[in-house]
Design an enzyme around this catalytic site. Structure first.
Site, PDB file in Angstrom:
ATOM      1  NE  ARG A 129       2.976   3.859  -6.225  1.00 35.50           N
ATOM      2  CZ  ARG A 129       2.465   2.643  -6.214  1.00 35.50           C
ATOM      3  NH1 ARG A 129       3.126   1.653  -5.667  1.00 35.50           N
ATOM      4  NH2 ARG A 129       1.298   2.416  -6.752  1.00 35.50           N
ATOM      5  NE  ARG A 183      -5.849  -1.621  -4.841  1.00 36.68           N
ATOM      6  CZ  ARG A 183      -4.654  -1.435  -5.397  1.00 36.68           C
ATOM      7  NH1 ARG A 183      -4.011  -2.447  -5.920  1.00 36.68           N
ATOM      8  NH2 ARG A 183      -4.097  -0.250  -5.417  1.00 36.68           N
ATOM      9  NE  ARG A 200      -6.601  -3.057  -9.881  1.00 34.39           N
ATOM     10  CZ  ARG A 200      -5.391  -2.510  -9.892  1.00 34.39           C
ATOM     11  NH1 ARG A 200      -4.394  -3.119 -10.480  1.00 34.39           N
ATOM     12  NH2 ARG A 200      -5.179  -1.351  -9.318  1.00 34.39           N
ATOM     13  NE  ARG A 210      -4.079   3.877  -7.073  1.00 29.94           N
ATOM     14  CZ  ARG A 210      -4.574   2.721  -7.531  1.00 29.94           C
ATOM     15  NH1 ARG A 210      -5.878   2.566  -7.639  1.00 29.94           N
ATOM     16  NH2 ARG A 210      -3.766   1.747  -7.852  1.00 29.94           N
ATOM     17  CE  LYS A 223       3.032  -0.577 -10.167  1.00 34.27           C
ATOM     18  NZ  LYS A 223       1.890   0.160 -10.732  1.00 34.27           N
TER      19      LYS A 223
HETATM   20  P1  AMP Z   1      -0.344  -0.337  -5.338  1.00 37.77           P
HETATM   21  O1  AMP Z   1      -0.980  -1.544  -4.759  1.00 37.77           O
HETATM   22  O2  AMP Z   1       1.069  -0.550  -5.749  1.00 37.77           O
HETATM   23  O3  AMP Z   1      -1.177   0.281  -6.430  1.00 37.77           O
HETATM   24  O4  AMP Z   1      -0.274   0.763  -4.157  1.00 37.77           O
HETATM   25  C1  AMP Z   1      -1.468   1.223  -3.545  1.00 37.77           C
HETATM   26  C2  AMP Z   1      -1.175   2.474  -2.727  1.00 37.77           C
HETATM   27  O5  AMP Z   1      -0.205   2.169  -1.707  1.00 37.77           O
HETATM   28  C3  AMP Z   1      -0.564   3.633  -3.486  1.00 37.77           C
HETATM   29  O6  AMP Z   1      -1.557   4.429  -4.140  1.00 37.77           O
HETATM   30  C4  AMP Z   1       0.115   4.401  -2.358  1.00 37.77           C
HETATM   31  O7  AMP Z   1      -0.822   5.109  -1.574  1.00 37.77           O
HETATM   32  C5  AMP Z   1       0.661   3.270  -1.484  1.00 37.77           C
HETATM   33  N1  AMP Z   1       2.025   2.878  -1.902  1.00 37.77           N
HETATM   34  C6  AMP Z   1       2.415   1.688  -2.419  1.00 37.77           C
HETATM   35  N2  AMP Z   1       3.729   1.680  -2.672  1.00 37.77           N
HETATM   36  C7  AMP Z   1       4.198   2.902  -2.314  1.00 37.77           C
HETATM   37  C8  AMP Z   1       5.465   3.530  -2.354  1.00 37.77           C
HETATM   38  N3  AMP Z   1       6.560   2.882  -2.831  1.00 37.77           N
HETATM   39  N4  AMP Z   1       5.564   4.803  -1.908  1.00 37.77           N
HETATM   40  C9  AMP Z   1       4.497   5.454  -1.418  1.00 37.77           C
HETATM   41  N5  AMP Z   1       3.258   4.935  -1.367  1.00 37.77           N
HETATM   42  C10 AMP Z   1       3.099   3.666  -1.805  1.00 37.77           C
END
Ligand code: AMP
Length: 217
Positions: A88, A160, A127, A171, A13
């Site tokens: 999400r 990360r 990653r 996740r 993404k």
């Molecule tokens: P990402 O970088 O998109 O993989 O997001 C990393 C983490 O941020 C996720 O595992 C969630 O803990 C939090 N997060 C990101 N976007 C959202 C969202 N829209 N709703 C809730 N938690 C989020």
């Protein structure tokens, strides 16, 4: 044009959103990046979000909805945006529709990047990211020229914390329980295009460009 990029963790993404943002000249809004920035700056929101992110859980809806609303609706709303990692949950999907309706707008297009589950864990745990310039690498797919060092700026690469195996597994479970229902939510609204995310970065991007809804080309 408001574009939502949807898909499981590890589907690409962030990479695809970056490419689309450049191609279409739209801001790239990533709730994950915004939350990581809040954590790095030790803001109250960052302190609230960190324990959820460390466990691989979702941050509460009201927090992320406020975060997106601030950027999409308040002040000077952008003419469009690439939303990466938001919504999400179905509740976030409804909230997004409502905030856009206030502006007389709607979600124009949803790209769903589909990748087989077996492939995702491998992608996530391999990653590495550059903490200085945000370039991303993969140990197998796109390794840096010198192990552990960013090709672009020479900084030491990092993993990360939530890309480690145990958190990555959580996740993925959370994705299937809470985020995957958005696929039907947007399919019913007639705005979803499914793209095969199991191809090279360039091939996925080419498929996306070919699928841009005609009225937005
Ligand atoms: P990402 O970088 O998109 O993989 O997001 C990393 C983490 O941020 C996720 O595992 C969630 O803990 C939090 N997060 C990101 N976007 C959202 C969202 N829209 N709703 C809730 N938690 C989020």
């Amino acid at each position: 044009m408001i574009i939502v990029v949807l898909g499981p963790p590890g589907a690409g993404k962030g990479t695809q959103s970056d490419l689309l943002a450049k191609e279409l000249d739209l801001p790239h809004l990533s709730t994950g990046d915004l939350l990581r920035e809040a954590i790095a700056n030790r803001t109250p929101m960052g302190r609230l979000a960190q324990p959820y992110m460390d466990r691989g859980e979702l941050v509460p809806d009201d927090v992320v909805i406020a975060l997106i609303k601030e950027r999409l609706v308040q002040g000077h709303p952008p003419t469009g945006a690439i939303l990466d990692g938001f919504p999400r949950t179905v509740a976030q999907g409804h909230a997004l529709n409502e905030m856009l309706a206030e502006l007389g707008r709607r979600v124009d297009w949803v790209i769903y990047l589909s990748v087989p589950t077996e492939e995702l864990l491998e992608r996530i745990t391999g990653r590495y990211v550059c903490p200085r310039c945000a370039a991303t690498y993969h140990l197998r797919g796109s390794p840096p020229r010198t192990p552990g060092v960013c090709d672009v700026c020479g900084a030491a690469l990092q993993q990360r914390p939530d890309d480690r195996l145990d958190v990555a597994r959580r996740r993925l479970t959370v994705y299937f329980e809470q985020t995957a229902p958005l696929i039907d939510f947007y399919r019913r609204q007639g705005v979803l295009t499914e793209i095969n995310g199991e191809q090279s970065i360039d091939a996925v991007f080419a498929d996306e460009l070919a699928a841009i809804p005609p009225r937005h080309r």
